[in-house]
Design a protein around this motif. Structure first.
Motif, PDB file in Angstrom:
ATOM      1  N   ALA A 150      15.642 -21.549 -37.574  1.00 34.24           N
ATOM      2  CA  ALA A 150      14.775 -21.214 -36.370  1.00 34.24           C
ATOM      3  C   ALA A 150      14.141 -19.623 -36.935  1.00 34.24           C
ATOM      4  CB  ALA A 150      15.624 -20.852 -35.265  1.00 34.24           C
ATOM      5  N   ALA A 151      15.046 -19.036 -37.784  1.00 35.98           N
ATOM      6  CA  ALA A 151      14.320 -17.757 -38.128  1.00 35.98           C
ATOM      7  C   ALA A 151      13.334 -18.038 -39.102  1.00 35.98           C
ATOM      8  CB  ALA A 151      15.326 -17.112 -38.974  1.00 35.98           C
ATOM      9  N   VAL A 152      13.457 -19.149 -39.960  1.00 34.46           N
ATOM     10  CA  VAL A 152      12.070 -19.188 -40.697  1.00 34.46           C
ATOM     11  C   VAL A 152      10.897 -19.606 -39.938  1.00 34.46           C
ATOM     12  CG1 VAL A 152      11.139 -20.959 -42.354  1.00 34.46           C
ATOM     13  CG2 VAL A 152      13.428 -20.188 -42.874  1.00 34.46           C
ATOM     14  N   VAL A 153      11.123 -20.520 -38.829  1.00 34.38           N
ATOM     15  CA  VAL A 153       9.746 -20.708 -37.980  1.00 34.38           C
ATOM     16  C   VAL A 153       9.498 -19.677 -37.256  1.00 34.38           C
ATOM     17  CG1 VAL A 153       9.359 -22.318 -36.019  1.00 34.38           C
ATOM     18  CG2 VAL A 153      10.847 -23.103 -37.775  1.00 34.38           C
ATOM     19  N   THR A 154      10.365 -18.661 -36.857  1.00 35.30           N
ATOM     20  CA  THR A 154      10.187 -17.640 -35.961  1.00 35.30           C
ATOM     21  C   THR A 154       8.962 -16.547 -36.914  1.00 35.30           C
ATOM     22  OG1 THR A 154      12.043 -17.538 -34.758  1.00 35.30           O
ATOM     23  CG2 THR A 154      10.908 -15.506 -34.890  1.00 35.30           C
ATOM     24  N   SER A 155       9.612 -16.354 -38.135  1.00 33.95           N
ATOM     25  CA  SER A 155       8.757 -15.621 -39.049  1.00 33.95           C
ATOM     26  C   SER A 155       7.133 -16.172 -39.412  1.00 33.95           C
ATOM     27  CB  SER A 155       9.569 -15.420 -40.264  1.00 33.95           C
ATOM     28  OG  SER A 155       8.840 -14.675 -41.148  1.00 33.95           O
TER      29      SER A 155
ATOM     30  N   HIS B  57       1.727 -29.071 -38.968  1.00 36.45           N
ATOM     31  CA  HIS B  57       1.536 -29.408 -40.254  1.00 36.45           C
ATOM     32  C   HIS B  57       2.946 -29.258 -41.202  1.00 36.45           C
ATOM     33  CE1 HIS B  57       0.432 -29.088 -44.500  1.00 36.45           C
ATOM     34  NE2 HIS B  57      -0.407 -29.927 -44.188  1.00 36.45           N
ATOM     35  N   GLU B  58       3.625 -28.209 -40.797  1.00 36.11           N
ATOM     36  CA  GLU B  58       4.814 -27.854 -41.763  1.00 36.11           C
ATOM     37  C   GLU B  58       5.975 -28.479 -41.200  1.00 36.11           C
ATOM     38  OE1 GLU B  58       4.867 -25.765 -44.227  1.00 36.11           O
ATOM     39  OE2 GLU B  58       2.916 -25.327 -44.447  1.00 36.11           O
ATOM     40  N   TYR B  59       6.056 -28.997 -40.052  1.00 35.95           N
ATOM     41  CA  TYR B  59       7.338 -29.571 -39.411  1.00 35.95           C
ATOM     42  C   TYR B  59       7.003 -30.903 -38.668  1.00 35.95           C
ATOM     43  CZ  TYR B  59       8.991 -24.933 -40.451  1.00 35.95           C
ATOM     44  OH  TYR B  59       9.396 -23.839 -41.055  1.00 35.95           O
ATOM     45  N   ARG B  60       6.287 -31.785 -39.459  1.00 32.75           N
ATOM     46  CA  ARG B  60       6.049 -33.059 -38.780  1.00 32.75           C
ATOM     47  C   ARG B  60       7.115 -34.047 -39.264  1.00 32.75           C
ATOM     48  NH1 ARG B  60       0.203 -34.150 -41.596  1.00 32.75           N
ATOM     49  NH2 ARG B  60       0.693 -34.034 -43.853  1.00 32.75           N
ATOM     50  N   GLY B  61       7.961 -33.806 -40.022  1.00 30.73           N
ATOM     51  CA  GLY B  61       9.027 -34.948 -40.983  1.00 30.73           C
ATOM     52  C   GLY B  61      10.126 -35.117 -39.850  1.00 30.73           C
ATOM     53  N   PRO B  62      11.150 -35.276 -40.306  1.00 24.60           N
ATOM     54  CA  PRO B  62      12.626 -35.834 -39.551  1.00 24.60           C
ATOM     55  C   PRO B  62      13.030 -34.508 -38.746  1.00 24.60           C
ATOM     56  CG  PRO B  62      13.090 -35.525 -41.874  1.00 24.60           C
ATOM     57  CD  PRO B  62      11.400 -35.486 -41.791  1.00 24.60           C
ATOM     58  N   ASP B  63      12.549 -33.385 -39.063  1.00 25.75           N
ATOM     59  CA  ASP B  63      12.999 -32.122 -38.449  1.00 25.75           C
ATOM     60  C   ASP B  63      12.219 -31.182 -37.683  1.00 25.75           C
ATOM     61  OD1 ASP B  63      14.914 -30.111 -37.414  1.00 25.75           O
ATOM     62  OD2 ASP B  63      14.957 -29.134 -39.400  1.00 25.75           O
ATOM     63  N   PRO B  64      11.567 -31.841 -36.620  1.00 30.74           N
ATOM     64  CA  PRO B  64      10.380 -31.293 -35.999  1.00 30.74           C
ATOM     65  C   PRO B  64      10.664 -29.757 -35.679  1.00 30.74           C
ATOM     66  CG  PRO B  64      11.046 -33.071 -34.680  1.00 30.74           C
ATOM     67  CD  PRO B  64      11.715 -33.176 -35.853  1.00 30.74           C
TER      68      PRO B  64
ATOM     69  N   THR C 201       3.098 -12.458  -8.274  1.00 25.01           N
ATOM     70  CA  THR C 201       2.912 -13.798  -8.381  1.00 25.01           C
ATOM     71  C   THR C 201       2.846 -14.108  -9.869  1.00 25.01           C
ATOM     72  OG1 THR C 201       0.919 -15.449  -8.245  1.00 25.01           O
ATOM     73  CG2 THR C 201       0.482 -13.476  -9.064  1.00 25.01           C
ATOM     74  N   PHE C 202       3.305 -15.620 -10.035  1.00 23.25           N
ATOM     75  CA  PHE C 202       3.463 -15.989 -11.458  1.00 23.25           C
ATOM     76  C   PHE C 202       2.002 -16.610 -11.777  1.00 23.25           C
ATOM     77  CE2 PHE C 202       7.864 -16.461 -10.085  1.00 23.25           C
ATOM     78  CZ  PHE C 202       8.617 -15.841 -11.400  1.00 23.25           C
ATOM     79  N   LEU C 203       1.623 -15.931 -12.989  1.00 27.29           N
ATOM     80  CA  LEU C 203       0.249 -16.319 -13.268  1.00 27.29           C
ATOM     81  C   LEU C 203       0.189 -17.774 -13.726  1.00 27.29           C
ATOM     82  CD1 LEU C 203      -0.710 -13.136 -15.106  1.00 27.29           C
ATOM     83  CD2 LEU C 203      -1.300 -13.840 -12.629  1.00 27.29           C
ATOM     84  N   PRO C 204      -0.548 -18.644 -12.828  1.00 30.26           N
ATOM     85  CA  PRO C 204      -0.745 -20.207 -13.313  1.00 30.26           C
ATOM     86  C   PRO C 204      -1.848 -20.160 -14.466  1.00 30.26           C
ATOM     87  CG  PRO C 204      -1.993 -19.633 -11.237  1.00 30.26           C
ATOM     88  CD  PRO C 204      -1.319 -18.223 -11.611  1.00 30.26           C
ATOM     89  N   VAL C 205      -1.488 -20.969 -15.418  1.00 29.23           N
ATOM     90  CA  VAL C 205      -2.308 -20.923 -16.579  1.00 29.23           C
ATOM     91  C   VAL C 205      -2.448 -22.492 -16.700  1.00 29.23           C
ATOM     92  CG1 VAL C 205      -2.647 -20.619 -19.155  1.00 29.23           C
ATOM     93  CG2 VAL C 205      -1.551 -18.826 -17.773  1.00 29.23           C
ATOM     94  N   PRO C 206      -3.621 -23.074 -16.704  1.00 28.06           N
ATOM     95  CA  PRO C 206      -3.815 -24.412 -17.060  1.00 28.06           C
ATOM     96  C   PRO C 206      -3.608 -24.940 -18.339  1.00 28.06           C
ATOM     97  CG  PRO C 206      -5.911 -23.413 -16.699  1.00 28.06           C
ATOM     98  CD  PRO C 206      -4.856 -22.367 -16.445  1.00 28.06           C
ATOM     99  N   GLY C 207      -3.015 -26.077 -18.491  1.00 27.97           N
ATOM    100  CA  GLY C 207      -2.555 -26.932 -19.723  1.00 27.97           C
ATOM    101  C   GLY C 207      -1.572 -26.068 -20.312  1.00 27.97           C
ATOM    102  N   GLY C 208      -1.488 -25.549 -21.330  1.00 22.89           N
ATOM    103  CA  GLY C 208      -0.447 -24.984 -22.007  1.00 22.89           C
ATOM    104  C   GLY C 208       0.722 -25.785 -22.405  1.00 22.89           C
ATOM    105  N   GLN C 209       0.469 -26.751 -23.359  1.00 22.30           N
ATOM    106  CA  GLN C 209       1.489 -27.506 -24.026  1.00 22.30           C
ATOM    107  C   GLN C 209       2.426 -26.915 -24.997  1.00 22.30           C
ATOM    108  OE1 GLN C 209      -1.326 -30.595 -24.966  1.00 22.30           O
ATOM    109  NE2 GLN C 209      -0.481 -32.061 -23.257  1.00 22.30           N
ATOM    110  N   LEU C 210       3.357 -27.501 -25.474  1.00 19.54           N
ATOM    111  CA  LEU C 210       4.466 -26.939 -26.426  1.00 19.54           C
ATOM    112  C   LEU C 210       3.506 -26.710 -27.643  1.00 19.54           C
ATOM    113  CD1 LEU C 210       7.683 -28.945 -26.053  1.00 19.54           C
ATOM    114  CD2 LEU C 210       7.236 -26.686 -25.675  1.00 19.54           C
ATOM    115  N   VAL C 211       3.952 -25.707 -28.428  1.00 17.07           N
ATOM    116  CA  VAL C 211       3.051 -25.142 -29.652  1.00 17.07           C
ATOM    117  C   VAL C 211       3.703 -25.970 -30.886  1.00 17.07           C
ATOM    118  CG1 VAL C 211       2.168 -23.573 -31.056  1.00 17.07           C
ATOM    119  CG2 VAL C 211       2.278 -23.096 -28.602  1.00 17.07           C
ATOM    120  N   GLY C 212       3.253 -26.909 -31.538  1.00 19.93           N
ATOM    121  CA  GLY C 212       3.671 -27.394 -32.676  1.00 19.93           C
ATOM    122  C   GLY C 212       3.965 -28.972 -32.482  1.00 19.93           C
ATOM    123  N   ALA C 213       4.289 -29.322 -31.097  1.00 16.64           N
ATOM    124  CA  ALA C 213       4.916 -30.624 -30.812  1.00 16.64           C
ATOM    125  C   ALA C 213       3.889 -31.920 -30.880  1.00 16.64           C
ATOM    126  CB  ALA C 213       5.550 -30.710 -29.522  1.00 16.64           C
ATOM    127  N   LEU C 214       2.735 -31.697 -30.861  1.00 18.47           N
ATOM    128  CA  LEU C 214       1.644 -32.463 -30.704  1.00 18.47           C
ATOM    129  C   LEU C 214       0.559 -32.261 -31.821  1.00 18.47           C
ATOM    130  CD1 LEU C 214       1.204 -33.135 -26.891  1.00 18.47           C
ATOM    131  CD2 LEU C 214       2.485 -34.438 -28.459  1.00 18.47           C
TER     132      LEU C 214
END
Length: 410
Positions: free
Chosen positions: A227-232, A261-268, A307-320
């Protein structure tokens, strides 16, 4: 009935053991050569009787000790003091005392760890006559205890090493200091859930071009070195992308491309992020935010609304491969505070297993209005401390606020 001289069934003689032959040892022989030490002393501690086993352990002749030494004389200096100040008084009070650890000093000066059990023998009139003591060799036990102690100390040293490594690595994933933004108060905090593992939460605030500052806060999936590698990678990608184009939605899109691109293999690997930029001016600051699967930012207005600021869209980063991101604009005025946080806060458990909700967080912080970034961070860190071991995940916090001209105003 079968006679002892007759063969048993099958024509074979009886093989029953002859118990009298096993008990031929005299009581004196059993005393002298028992697998433990025995001695008897007078009430003043003078040795009246001692068995051969104990003499052999200590390397003394019988005439060296019987009538010539007191039991306490066989102890090391520390053992003698403990015997006279603790063991002997308790023995007189209780009549017996067992399993007490001592060290005896042998004739050659070596030390013998032992366990001592003593009993006061009384006569028919109830008066104490002598003290009988049993002594067990504790060398094997002492060696075992010392081995356990060494193993424990080694484990503690290893854990300290791991924790130092984790702290050092964690520090490299967080900014040493946040940039100063004219007219804006900023505060941040990182709460590790474990001292042994590196977390995947991160944040930063940094200058862009002109009068614009970029900021982000995110949470990488998983923990530890991976996780530290991905964080960096995420931190440096976000900073570099924001310099090229500060539009938060575009910044997240570029991070999504890199991670997928970097993590699309067996360990996304993926992360949740809030990316934004702010531009002070006109008595406040204009903020643009985009989120990628992250909990919404909480805006606390000076008038006590929030208020919690609503932001449209906003999918996970790196999953798709092609995630969608959109931005929202908000203007902060004096007394307003914007809080960004990771889900370690809103997934914490209170009162056993009850999850701390976003609504509870909003209610708690809205009561502080009008407030400041440092005050909000202090309030949330107090919450985290109160949750104790209910905080099961790391928590990162970043707050921005606009002070009132001339100081805070309640």
């Amino acid at each position: 009935m079968m006679c002892e001289d007759h063969p048993g069934p099958g024509g074979q003689e009886s093989a029953a053991p002859e118990f009298p032959a096993l008990l031929e040892d005299s009581a004196e022989d059993l005393y002298e050569h028992a697998p433990c030490g025995y001695l008897s002393t007078l009430l003043d501690g003078t040795i009246a009787k001692i068995n051969a086993t104990l003499l052999g352990w200590l390397g003394y002749e019988r005439d060296d000790v019987v009538g010539r030494r007191r039991f306490a004389d066989l102890f090391t200096v520390g053992g003698r003091i403990y015997h006279e100040t603790h063991f002997a008084p308790l023995l007189r009070m209780q009549g017996e005392l067992g399993g007490v650890a001592f060290e005896l000093k042998a004739a050659d000066g070596t030390r013998l760890p032992v366990l001592v059990t003593s009993t006061v023998k009384t006569g028919t009139d109830g008066q104490a006559q002598l003290i009988r003591t049993t002594i067990f060799d504790a060398r094997d036990r002492r060696a075992y205890e010392q081995e356990l102690l060494r193993a424990r100390e080694e484990a503690e040293r290893e854990r300290d090493r791991v924790q130092r490594l984790a702290r050092t690595l964690q520090q490299t994933l967080l900014p040493p200091a946040l940039a100063e933004v004219p007219g804006v108060q900023v505060a941040a905090y990182y709460h590790p859930a474990s001292a042994d593992e590196v977390g995947g939460d991160f944040y930063d605030l940094f200058p862009l071009t002109g009068d614009t500052w970029g900021f982000f806060l995110g949470d990488v999936s998983g923990k530890g070195a991976a996780a530290a590698v991905v964080t960096s990678l995420a931190r440096y990608t976000l900073r570099a992308a924001a310099v090229l184009d500060p539009d938060p939605a575009i910044v997240l899109d570029r991070l999504n491309t890199v991670l997928h691109h970097e993590y699309r293999g067996p360990d996304p690997r993926y992360c949740t992020v809030i990316q934004g930029h702010l531009r002070p001016g006109d008595g406040g600051a204009a903020v643009t935010l985009a989120t990628g699967g992250h909990p919404p930012a909480l805006l606390i207005r000076a008038d006590g609304t929030s208020t919690f600021l609503p932001v449209p869209g906003g999918q996970l980063v790196g999953a798709l491969p092609r995630a969608r991101f959109a931005a929202v604009d908000v203007f902060l005025t004096p007394g307003d505070t914007l809080l960004l946080y990771t889900d370690g806060l809103t997934e914490a458990r209170t009162q056993g297993r009850v999850r701390y909700s976003e609504e509870q967080l909003q209610e708690h912080l809205t009561g502080l209005a009008p407030t400041t970034a440092p005050a909000v961070i202090a309030a949330v860190t107090g919450l985290l401390a109160g949750f104790g071991d209910g905080v099961e995940d790391d928590t990162a916090l970043l707050a921005l606020s606009i002070p009132f001209p001339g100081g805070d105003r309640s």
